[in-house]
Design an enzyme around this catalytic site. Structure first.
Site, PDB file in Angstrom:
ATOM      1  CE1 TYR A 178      -5.795 -51.625 131.430  1.00 35.90           C
ATOM      2  CE2 TYR A 178      -7.299 -52.914 130.057  1.00 35.90           C
ATOM      3  CZ  TYR A 178      -6.995 -51.754 130.749  1.00 35.90           C
ATOM      4  OH  TYR A 178      -7.896 -50.722 130.770  1.00 35.90           O
TER       5      TYR A 178
HETATM    6  O1  UGB Z   1      -9.917 -51.236 128.648  1.00 34.36           O
HETATM    7  C1  UGB Z   1      -9.959 -51.728 127.543  1.00 34.36           C
HETATM    8  O2  UGB Z   1     -10.895 -52.431 127.164  1.00 34.36           O
HETATM    9  C2  UGB Z   1      -8.841 -51.546 126.587  1.00 34.36           C
HETATM   10  O3  UGB Z   1      -9.342 -50.911 125.400  1.00 34.36           O
HETATM   11  C3  UGB Z   1      -8.401 -50.781 124.391  1.00 34.36           C
HETATM   12  O4  UGB Z   1      -7.979 -52.053 123.949  1.00 34.36           O
HETATM   13  P1  UGB Z   1      -8.470 -52.556 122.552  1.00 34.36           P
HETATM   14  O5  UGB Z   1      -9.955 -52.634 122.527  1.00 34.36           O
HETATM   15  O6  UGB Z   1      -7.741 -53.819 122.272  1.00 34.36           O
HETATM   16  O7  UGB Z   1      -8.066 -51.347 121.595  1.00 34.36           O
HETATM   17  P2  UGB Z   1      -6.898 -51.185 120.536  1.00 34.36           P
HETATM   18  O8  UGB Z   1      -5.591 -51.471 121.153  1.00 34.36           O
HETATM   19  O9  UGB Z   1      -7.101 -49.860 119.915  1.00 34.36           O
HETATM   20  O10 UGB Z   1      -7.211 -52.332 119.468  1.00 34.36           O
HETATM   21  C4  UGB Z   1      -8.449 -52.361 118.758  1.00 34.36           C
HETATM   22  C5  UGB Z   1      -8.472 -53.554 117.857  1.00 34.36           C
HETATM   23  O11 UGB Z   1      -7.459 -53.412 116.845  1.00 34.36           O
HETATM   24  C6  UGB Z   1      -6.600 -54.546 116.854  1.00 34.36           C
HETATM   25  N1  UGB Z   1      -5.275 -54.074 116.494  1.00 34.36           N
HETATM   26  C7  UGB Z   1      -4.538 -53.333 117.357  1.00 34.36           C
HETATM   27  C8  UGB Z   1      -3.311 -52.852 117.009  1.00 34.36           C
HETATM   28  C9  UGB Z   1      -2.817 -53.163 115.722  1.00 34.36           C
HETATM   29  O12 UGB Z   1      -1.705 -52.767 115.330  1.00 34.36           O
HETATM   30  N2  UGB Z   1      -3.572 -53.902 114.884  1.00 34.36           N
HETATM   31  C10 UGB Z   1      -4.805 -54.370 115.237  1.00 34.36           C
HETATM   32  O13 UGB Z   1      -5.466 -55.046 114.441  1.00 34.36           O
HETATM   33  C11 UGB Z   1      -6.692 -55.127 118.246  1.00 34.36           C
HETATM   34  O14 UGB Z   1      -6.338 -56.495 118.249  1.00 34.36           O
HETATM   35  C12 UGB Z   1      -8.155 -54.873 118.563  1.00 34.36           C
HETATM   36  O15 UGB Z   1      -8.946 -55.864 117.999  1.00 34.36           O
HETATM   37  C13 UGB Z   1      -7.196 -50.012 124.880  1.00 34.36           C
HETATM   38  O16 UGB Z   1      -6.186 -49.966 123.880  1.00 34.36           O
HETATM   39  C14 UGB Z   1      -6.631 -50.652 126.118  1.00 34.36           C
HETATM   40  O17 UGB Z   1      -5.578 -49.903 126.624  1.00 34.36           O
HETATM   41  C15 UGB Z   1      -7.722 -50.746 127.163  1.00 34.36           C
HETATM   42  O18 UGB Z   1      -8.116 -49.453 127.558  1.00 34.36           O
END
Ligand code: UGB
Length: 405
Positions: A215
């Site tokens: 991504y």
């Molecule tokens: O452009 C971006 O920068 C991306 O931003 C976002 O990514 P992230 O910042 O990773 O958000 P998100 O998935 O909500 O996980 C948040 C936290 O929870 C943790 N996480 C996640 C899932 C879970 O089941 N458990 C968990 O601990 C996980 O490890 C993380 O630490 C968008 O989703 C992505 O599509 C894209 O737009």
């Protein structure tokens, strides 16, 4: 008293949602008929709709093609532009990465506010040609993308199709449009990847050549591709590195959204943790703050200048972090949700595998503050309260167990 107001809240919600469903159904049928008609019969009503949606209704207003308009950020940006009198035309392919029903409800909401979304793929060059031949867009807000850091492990091809091929198709069309529009598009805070700079917060001038997910690499590639179109074809480009954007009408695949769903269902949630047992943290940013950054980017984009040899102007090429400059750990996110729901989560803490997720993110937003007047005002407690309110209104607590998001 409480029971009465709850009942009227619930019946208002039912009426509103029923109306939205009705509008959604009608819009789907009309758009199905119209998209066919446009090419088979050259439908006048389809053209009237796109012209009316893109029509500017204020002095010095702009006319914006919003790709991914049925998405989370696309919906909010389209509403903000429309409400100040700009022309807005949406384009969305309603893919099924997450529930198309939520996207269709967002479309119905936009429809009520006079924003029409064309149901189509950006890779459809013929469709793009028709849209650009019909409307002289001053700006393109390119938000359509294959999102999700984890899903890239499963289906990397979707990212190449949506984040690279589509971008090139769109830029090709913008390059040959007359006048050329200015382009503002969604990059991502994930381009910072491994913290090779060994510093926080992350600044736009930092190295970004160590992405840790497909991504992130497609978003970084997009930054290189747009730079080429800026240099060679004179397109005005603004890339927005969104951090973790959340809020009402959000994306069901994101952590905060899936957490609330599971807490309400009494199901366990998985909280990832780094191998050295530190908590992961994100620079969560509320949707209204991000929308202000998007609109300010359009307003300050400058002009595209074309590729003629005689041009004596250079088109702007800008990149901005849109975050909150205030990271919060995932366990803190969970406890804010618990407080709002007055429910306890069942949490499984899992050590993160090498799956491409970043450990920590914090945006330096001083460049956006200076150039865009960007100033986030919503902290995570306030923003999540709004989100929880919306979630319970939209899905309804008593029915949540039967609803498929
Ligand atoms: O452009 C971006 O920068 C991306 O931003 C976002 O990514 P992230 O910042 O990773 O958000 P998100 O998935 O909500 O996980 C948040 C936290 O929870 C943790 N996480 C996640 C899932 C879970 O089941 N458990 C968990 O601990 C996980 O490890 C993380 O630490 C968008 O989703 C992505 O599509 C894209 O737009």
């Amino acid at each position: 008293m409480i029971r009465t107001s709850r009942r009227s809240f619930s019946s208002n919600r039912t009426i509103f949602l029923s109306a939205l469903v009705l509008v959604t159904l009608t819009a789907s049928i009309l758009s199905f008929i119209d998209s066919g008609e446009r090419f088979l019969y050259n439908s006048i009503s389809w053209e009237t709709k796109i012209r009316s949606s893109a029509h500017i209704r204020r002095p010095n207003g702009i006319s914006v093609l919003v790709t991914g308009a049925a998405g989370f950020i696309g919906t909010h940006v389209s509403l903000a532009l429309k409400s100040r009198g700009d022309g807005v035309l949406g384009l969305d392919n309603f893919d099924n990465y997450y529930a198309p029903s939520l996207k269709k409800t967002r479309r119905a909401l936009l429809d009520i506010h006079g924003v029409f979304i064309v149901d189509g793929d950006i890779n459809d060059r013929r469709l793009l040609a028709v849209l650009f031949d019909t409307i002289a867009f001053t700006h393109v807000m390119h938000l359509a993308a294959q999102v999700g850091v984890q899903y890239a492990v499963e289906n990397p091809y979707a990212y190449v199709h949506s984040n690279i091929a589509s971008l090139v198709t769109l830029l090709e069309r913008c390059k040959s449009a007359d006048p050329q529009p200015a382009i503002v598009w969604a990059s991502s805070g994930s381009v910072y990847g491994v913290n090779i700079n060994n510093k926080v917060p992350f600044s736009e001038s930092d190295r970004v050549d160590r992405p840790v997910s497909i991504y992130a690499s497609t978003k970084r590639t997009g930054e290189e591709i747009t730079l080429t179109y800026n240099r060679v074809y004179g397109l005005s480009i603004t890339g927005l590195r969104f951090f973790t954007v959340y809020g009402p009408w959000g994306r069901p695949d994101m952590a905060y959204f899936s957490f609330i769903r599971n807490i309400l269902l009494g199901k366990p949630i998985t909280v990832y943790r780094a191998k050295n047992h530190t908590d992961l943290a994100r620079d969560f940013i509320y949707i209204d703050d991000v929308v202000k950054g998007c609109v300010a980017s359009l307003d300050t984009s400058g002009r595209s200048v074309g590729s003629g040899r005689l041009r004596n102007e250079t088109a702007p090429y800008r990149i901005f972090n849109l975050g909150n400059a205030s990271p919060v750990t995932v366990p803190t996110l969970v406890s804010i949700l618990e407080e709002n729901l007055r429910m306890k989560a069942t949490t499984n803490v899992v050590e993160m595998s090498e799956n491409g997720d970043d450990l920590f993110a914090q945006a330096n937003i001083s460049l956006a503050e200076k150039e865009l007047g960007y100033k986030p005002t919503t902290d995570l407690e306030t923003g999540l309260k709004e989100f929880v309110k919306w979630y319970l209104w939209y899905y309804g607590k008593p029915f949540v167990q039967n609803r498929n998001v």
